[in-house]
Design a protein around this motif. Structure first.
Motif: not given
Ligand SMILES: Nc1ncnc2c1ncn2[C@@H]1O[C@H](COP(=O)(O)OP(=O)(O)OP(=O)(O)O)[C@@H](O)[C@H]1O
Length: 283
Positions: A32-51, A212-217
């Motif tokens: 944002f402007g000259d403020k470097q916030i993210l400098r090479g972020v890598s990750f994966k979110i998979r089916q069923g995950e709670a991250v 999906m791994k939980g139960e609703d009301a």
């Protein structure tokens, strides 16, 4: 879909990634402007995950959520939605084959609309469903988050906790008359910030219940395929997520399961977990 159309619609060609990966950020940079916030972020979110995404204040956690949701475009690096590269900002989640919802810390409800109109907003605007059917669906989804008989209330008539439930019901409602129902990933930005410990537990359990791994009301499995929570609260880390990404100085510096967080020997993680002033993180 032919490739010229798909290019116009903001979706690239398939790349050979694992089928269970719903969202992947690869080497994402954002300034944002000259403020470097993210400098090479890598990750994966998979089916069923709670991250969970954790890390010091101002380190870019909300920015990561906005990049995942398609509200901000990376300056450099790539976002893949179910193996397809997203170009720029996402305008139509249907194209990606994945619905991505962002749940803001404040419930962000429309003050002048009733609970029914708030929860059904997108369906009233975008679907061909009848008003009666939408009203039924609204009631079903409110009841899944433990609310009944509040459809005609205005947000100002509800407590803070009820508003959060209404916001959650709005995030999980979808047009079930369509032939294909895409999986949905919910992104929560500090859902328990500012809540007392008991109210936090209620929200943490609610987040689990719509998964999906939980139960609703009603004891039925939730509709949300995977979710990502940005949080500072230890209770939320323990109760609402299974895996953690630690963001520091614009990069993921540690990843692990929640139970590994308190036993990690990584000095950054140890300092953060203990809240100590001594360590690599300087304020
Ligand atoms: N739209 C924007 N324009 C300018 N600066 C921004 C914008 N969005 C975020 N920032 C800056 O980027 C940095 C990271 O913000 P972000 O909200 O992503 O951090 P965070 O890790 O979620 O912080 P916190 O834990 O305090 O909520 C902050 O310094 C913020 O001021």
């Amino acid at each position: 879909m032919n490739s010229s159309i798909s290019d116009n619609l903001g979706v690239g060609k398939d790349v050979g990634v694992e089928p269970d990966v719903l969202i992947e950020c690869r080497d994402v940079h954002k300034s944002f402007g000259d403020k470097q916030i993210l400098r090479g972020v890598s990750f994966k979110i998979r089916q069923g995950e709670a991250v969970g995404i954790i890390g010091p204040s101002g380190t870019g956690k909300s920015t990561v959520l906005k990049v995942m949701a398609g509200l901000l475009a990376p300056d450099k690096g790539e976002v893949f939605i179910r193996g397809r590269k997203r170009h720029g900002l996402v305008s139509d989640e249907e194209i990606s084959g994945l619905r991505i919802g962002l749940v803001f810390q404040s419930a962000a409800l429309f003050d002048s609309l009733t609970v029914r109109e708030n929860v059904g907003f997108l369906l009233y605007e975008n679907s061909k469903m009848s008003e009666d059917r939408i009203a039924e669906l609204v009631a079903e989804n409110l009841s899944a988050v433990g609310l009944k008989g509040v459809e005609d209330c205005l947000p100002s008539e509800l407590s803070g906790g009820m508003k959060k439930r209404v916001a959650l019901a709005r995030s999980i409602i979808f047009d079930n008359t369509k032939e294909v129902v895409e999986p949905e990933v919910l992104l929560y930005d500090e859902p328990t910030a500012g809540l007392d410990p008991i109210a936090s537990t209620v929200v943490e359990d609610l987040i689990r219940s719509v998964h999906m791994k939980g139960e609703d009301a009603h004891g039925k499995p939730g509709k949300i395929t995977s979710y990502v929570v940005v949080t500072h609260q230890h209770s939320t880390i323990k109760r609402a997520v299974d895996r953690l990404l630690f963001l520091y100085e614009g990069r993921i510096v540690w990843e692990g399961m929640t139970d590994e967080f308190t036993t990690s020997t990584n000095p950054i993680v140890r300092q953060f977990a203990s809240g100590s002033l001594d360590g690599p993180i300087k304020y």
